[in-house]
Design a protein around this motif. Structure first.
Motif, PDB file in Angstrom:
ATOM      1  N   GLY A  58       0.842  -1.186   0.000  1.00 52.21           N
ATOM      2  CA  GLY A  58       0.000   0.000   0.000  1.00 52.21           C
ATOM      3  C   GLY A  58       0.882   1.241   0.000  1.00 52.21           C
ATOM      4  N   GLU A  59       0.399   2.322  -0.600  1.00 50.58           N
ATOM      5  CA  GLU A  59       1.243   3.517  -0.706  1.00 50.58           C
ATOM      6  C   GLU A  59       1.576   4.106   0.665  1.00 50.58           C
ATOM      7  OE1 GLU A  59      -0.615   6.613  -2.990  1.00 50.58           O
ATOM      8  OE2 GLU A  59      -2.417   6.608  -1.783  1.00 50.58           O
ATOM      9  N   ARG A  60       0.691   3.936   1.631  1.00 49.95           N
ATOM     10  CA  ARG A  60       0.958   4.456   2.974  1.00 49.95           C
ATOM     11  C   ARG A  60       1.092   3.358   4.021  1.00 49.95           C
ATOM     12  NH1 ARG A  60      -3.670   7.491   1.795  1.00 49.95           N
ATOM     13  NH2 ARG A  60      -4.656   6.429   3.526  1.00 49.95           N
ATOM     14  N   ALA A  81      -8.272  -0.739  -0.294  1.00 51.48           N
ATOM     15  CA  ALA A  81      -9.310  -0.326   0.654  1.00 51.48           C
ATOM     16  C   ALA A  81      -9.334  -1.260   1.866  1.00 51.48           C
ATOM     17  CB  ALA A  81     -10.673  -0.296  -0.034  1.00 51.48           C
ATOM     18  N   ALA A  82      -9.194  -2.563   1.635  1.00 55.10           N
ATOM     19  CA  ALA A  82      -9.180  -3.527   2.732  1.00 55.10           C
ATOM     20  C   ALA A  82      -8.033  -3.241   3.694  1.00 55.10           C
ATOM     21  CB  ALA A  82      -9.068  -4.951   2.186  1.00 55.10           C
ATOM     22  N   ALA A  83      -6.897  -2.806   3.142  1.00 57.37           N
ATOM     23  CA  ALA A  83      -5.717  -2.521   3.953  1.00 57.37           C
ATOM     24  C   ALA A  83      -5.730  -1.108   4.526  1.00 57.37           C
ATOM     25  CB  ALA A  83      -4.448  -2.739   3.112  1.00 57.37           C
ATOM     26  N   GLY A  84      -6.790  -0.343   4.226  1.00 54.73           N
ATOM     27  CA  GLY A  84      -6.888   1.015   4.742  1.00 54.73           C
ATOM     28  C   GLY A  84      -6.066   2.012   3.965  1.00 54.73           C
ATOM     29  N   ASP A  85      -5.904   1.759   2.678  1.00 55.45           N
ATOM     30  CA  ASP A  85      -5.096   2.623   1.832  1.00 55.45           C
ATOM     31  C   ASP A  85      -5.891   3.024   0.603  1.00 55.45           C
ATOM     32  OD1 ASP A  85      -2.749   3.957   0.988  1.00 55.45           O
ATOM     33  OD2 ASP A  85      -1.505   2.310   1.703  1.00 55.45           O
ATOM     34  N   LYS A  87      -4.208   3.344  -2.596  1.00 59.82           N
ATOM     35  CA  LYS A  87      -3.589   2.657  -3.726  1.00 59.82           C
ATOM     36  C   LYS A  87      -2.698   1.533  -3.223  1.00 59.82           C
ATOM     37  CE  LYS A  87      -2.366   5.395  -7.403  1.00 59.82           C
ATOM     38  NZ  LYS A  87      -1.502   6.401  -8.034  1.00 59.82           N
ATOM     39  N   ALA A  88      -2.612   0.490  -4.040  1.00 58.30           N
ATOM     40  CA  ALA A  88      -1.721  -0.626  -3.734  1.00 58.30           C
ATOM     41  C   ALA A  88      -1.238  -1.218  -5.036  1.00 58.30           C
ATOM     42  CB  ALA A  88      -2.440  -1.687  -2.917  1.00 58.30           C
ATOM     43  N   GLU A  89      -0.101  -1.897  -4.962  1.00 56.14           N
ATOM     44  CA  GLU A  89       0.440  -2.588  -6.134  1.00 56.14           C
ATOM     45  C   GLU A  89       1.116  -3.867  -5.677  1.00 56.14           C
ATOM     46  OE1 GLU A  89       3.188   0.234  -7.781  1.00 56.14           O
ATOM     47  OE2 GLU A  89       4.714  -0.208  -6.299  1.00 56.14           O
ATOM     48  N   MET A  90       1.227  -4.796  -6.610  1.00 57.03           N
ATOM     49  CA  MET A  90       1.944  -6.038  -6.327  1.00 57.03           C
ATOM     50  C   MET A  90       3.412  -5.691  -6.100  1.00 57.03           C
ATOM     51  SD  MET A  90      -0.222  -8.605  -6.617  1.00 57.03           S
ATOM     52  CE  MET A  90       0.879  -9.968  -6.858  1.00 57.03           C
ATOM     53  N   ILE A  91       4.062  -6.410  -5.183  1.00 55.97           N
ATOM     54  CA  ILE A  91       5.494  -6.190  -5.013  1.00 55.97           C
ATOM     55  C   ILE A  91       6.230  -6.789  -6.205  1.00 55.97           C
ATOM     56  CG2 ILE A  91       5.381  -6.091  -2.492  1.00 55.97           C
ATOM     57  CD1 ILE A  91       6.693  -8.948  -2.518  1.00 55.97           C
ATOM     58  N   ALA A  92       7.442  -6.330  -6.443  1.00 55.97           N
ATOM     59  CA  ALA A  92       8.267  -6.882  -7.516  1.00 55.97           C
ATOM     60  C   ALA A  92       8.664  -8.312  -7.149  1.00 55.97           C
ATOM     61  CB  ALA A  92       9.508  -6.025  -7.724  1.00 55.97           C
TER      62      ALA A  92
END
Length: 162
Positions: A58-60, A81-85, A87-92
């Motif tokens: 998550g970005e934050r 949203a589930a993580a309370g953020d 934006k999110a992205e898959m890790i590399a």
């Protein structure tokens, strides 16, 4: 599930130590096809009960884990949203082993290097047992979803693209 001798992965050791009932199922690994559908086919199981473990950032909020059916794609907005953020992205892929201790195709929601917030897609509760990686390619845990969700302290929510 019958008591059986288990290959001793970290995930297996942790579940055994906690007295959580589960069994393991081996399957033939195809290095050119690490998809969950291959796992389901090898196990002779419905793809909807074979879950894959994905690690996102998550970005934050930082790192978190999503466990979704093998034939589904995680919805990044729903996951964030589930993580309370926002934006999110898959890790590399290169980050997976150093952050979790697991490799692609063998990432388990149990026994990562650190405990991360974990979210299961709500369809996990539709099954008596589900399959998740036991921490190595070629080995799956067959486990009651509620037992697994409780063990990892996960939240159940909608995580996949409609």
């Amino acid at each position: 599930m019958a008591k059986a001798k288990h290959t001793k992965t970290n995930a297996v050791r942790l579940l055994e130590a906690a007295g959580v009932a589960f069994s393991t199922r081996e399957y033939t690994v195809d290095e050119s096809d690490l998809a969950a559908q291959h796992v389901a086919d090898e196990l002779g199981e419905d793809i909807n009960c074979v879950f894959k473990t994905l690690v996102l950032r998550g970005e934050r909020t930082g790192l978190f884990v999503c466990v979704v059916p093998g034939n589904c794609e995680v919805d990044l907005k729903k996951a964030a949203a589930a993580a309370g953020d926002k934006k999110a992205e898959m890790i590399a892929m290169k980050e997976l082993l150093p952050l979790t201790g697991y490799i692609r195709g063998g990432c388990s929601p149990v026994g990562m290097k650190k405990p991360y917030p974990t979210f299961f897609h709500n369809t996990a509760l539709d099954f008596d047992t589900i399959y998740v990686s036991a921490g190595v390619r070629g080995l799956q845990l067959e486990i009651a979803p509620k037992a697994l969700i409780d063990f990892v302290g996960a939240t159940v929510t909608d995580l996949v693209k409609s």
